[in-house]
Design a protein around this motif. Structure first.
Motif, short mmCIF file in Angstrom:
data_model
loop_
_atom_site.label_atom_id
_atom_site.label_comp_id
_atom_site.label_asym_id
_atom_site.label_seq_id
_atom_site.Cartn_x
_atom_site.Cartn_y
_atom_site.Cartn_z
N THR A 185 -47.87 -92.85 72.76
CA THR A 185 -48.40 -92.62 71.41
C THR A 185 -48.76 -93.93 70.74
N TRP A 186 -49.88 -93.96 70.05
CA TRP A 186 -50.27 -95.14 69.27
C TRP A 186 -49.36 -95.15 68.04
N CYS A 187 -48.49 -96.14 67.95
CA CYS A 187 -47.53 -96.14 66.83
C CYS A 187 -47.58 -97.45 66.09
N GLY A 188 -47.14 -97.39 64.84
CA GLY A 188 -46.83 -98.59 64.08
C GLY A 188 -48.03 -99.09 63.30
N SER A 189 -47.87 -100.28 62.79
CA SER A 189 -48.87 -100.90 61.92
C SER A 189 -49.65 -101.94 62.73
N PRO A 190 -50.99 -101.90 62.71
CA PRO A 190 -51.81 -102.76 63.58
C PRO A 190 -51.40 -104.24 63.67
N PRO A 191 -51.12 -104.95 62.57
CA PRO A 191 -50.75 -106.37 62.75
C PRO A 191 -49.47 -106.57 63.55
N TYR A 192 -48.67 -105.50 63.70
CA TYR A 192 -47.40 -105.64 64.43
C TYR A 192 -47.46 -104.96 65.80
N ALA A 193 -48.62 -104.36 66.13
CA ALA A 193 -48.72 -103.56 67.35
C ALA A 193 -48.97 -104.45 68.58
#
Ligand SMILES: CC1(C)C(=O)N([C@H]2C=Cc3c(O)cccc32)c2nc(Nc3ccccc3)ncc21
Length: 347
Positions: A185-193
């Motif tokens: 699953t694509w999770c989390g916030s983009p700058p931290y992914a």
């Protein structure tokens, strides 16, 4: 969960009733004070327990607005929160549920987001950042050992309590992991992914938390994001390149640790044990006495600990049935009796 400014005195956020001092809005044994956060179909209120006077944070979810998938995700979040008992993870005290609503009564982290702290005060000294990072690593290791991966670690989800201790919040994206079983699953916030998440590749779990922790450490000591961009595509390209700026003021040891965590190839990225053994983490290592206190904190948090008799006697003096309380705690019922017990235990 973005933080909203504090509302007026009675703090009603335009909800149906407007409580006030004489007839406050009540949920169970809690008097609602004000809104501290808002997400989609959820609002988080600061509240106070009428008997113990302890401040709590209540996440109020309108289940009727959730589709099947989000409902499943919500119940998995509750299941995971019930498994976690650690000094640096927000504690769940009580769960109340009606047909349409779910109320999660949790520990309240009074000083709010580390993100806000950095936004206001700027970057932390490496000494302060080390103390916070040890707490974060200890909590994440505790989760990984219980086959739980957070998947949304970021400065906005790292809260601070009144004493400045870190409390990890928001397990909304967390899941169970096991070696050999892949998540995607694509999770989390983009700058931290992590790069593999941007590439939509399968991942095991812990390694994506390690990448996010590398970004968190960079934010703590640099006061800025290592990877950013005007568009998602620009950010993605930066993350996949694995290149980021090292400010002049960063120590060589800290740079070395960040470079071991922000490694694009997940198979070459360091693990939590290497992080804990890194020179930067062990600098000014806490003296032995402090070390034992550090370990003690972790041991104290096992859920199957015996019920504290002193707390039961105190509750009896408050007119709360100790027998029912003991049962609620041992059966992890998360009801009123258990909540009063935990609230008194935590003081
Ligand atoms: C129940 C729980 C875990 C939660 O869901 N939130 C929300 C609400 C605001 C918010 C955020 O701004 C970032 C993350 C989580 C959240 C909490 N916020 C706090 N303290 C706080 C205090 C001042 C400002 C922000 C947060 N303590 C516990 C919680």
């Amino acid at each position: 969960m973005e933080q909203v400014g504090s509302c007026g005195s009675n703090g009603s956020d335009g909800g149906s009733a407007t409580g006030n001092k004489t007839n406050p809005i009540r949920v169970g044994f809690y008097d609602i004070e004000r809104t501290i956060g808002r997400g989609n179909f959820a609002v988080v209120k600061l509240a106070k327990h009428r008997i113990t006077k302890t401040e709590v944070a209540i996440k109020i979810v309108d289940k009727s607005q959730l589709d099947e998938g989000n409902l499943r995700k919500l119940y998995r979040e509750v299941q995971i929160l019930k498994m976690l008992r650690h000094d640096n993870i927000i504690r769940l005290y009580q769960v109340m549920e009606t047909k349409d609503m779910l109320y999660l009564v949790s520990e309240y982290a009074r000083q709010g987001e580390i993100f806000e702290y950095i936004a206001r005060q700027g970057r932390m000294s490496e000494t302060m950042a080390r103390r916070k990072f040890w707490q974060i690593i200890s909590a994440v290791e505790y989760c990984h050992q219980r086959q739980i991966v957070h998947r949304d670690l970021k400065a906005e989800n790292l809260l601070l309590d009144a004493q400045g201790n870190v409390k990890i919040a928001d397990f909304g994206f967390s899941n169970f992991w096991s070696a050999g079983r892949h998540l995607e699953t694509w999770c989390g916030s983009p700058p931290y992914a992590a790069p593999e998440v941007f590439l939509g590749q399968k991942y095991t779990g812990p390694e994506v938390d390690i990448w996010s922790l590398g970004v968190v450490l960079y934010v703590l000591v640099c006061g800025a994001l290592p990877f950013d961009g005007a568009t998602l595509q620009a950010l993605r390209d930066r993350v996949l390149s694995g290149r980021f700026r090292i400010p002049y003021f960063l120590s060589a040891d800290c740079e070395s640790l960040i470079r071991k965590m922000l490694v694009v190839d997940p198979t070459k990225r360091c693990g939590l044990q290497q992080v804990k053994r890194h020179r930067w983490m062990l600098t000014e290592a806490p003296c032995i006495q402090e070390e034992s206190v550090f370990l003690e904190g972790a041991i104290r948090n096992e859920p199957d600990e015996a019920v504290n008799e002193q707390i039961l006697r105190l509750m009896q003096s408050l007119g709360v049935d100790p027998v029912k309380t003991k049962e609620s705690v041992l059966h992890q019922r998360y009801d009123h009796h258990a909540a009063i017990y935990y609230l008194l235990l935590e003081r």
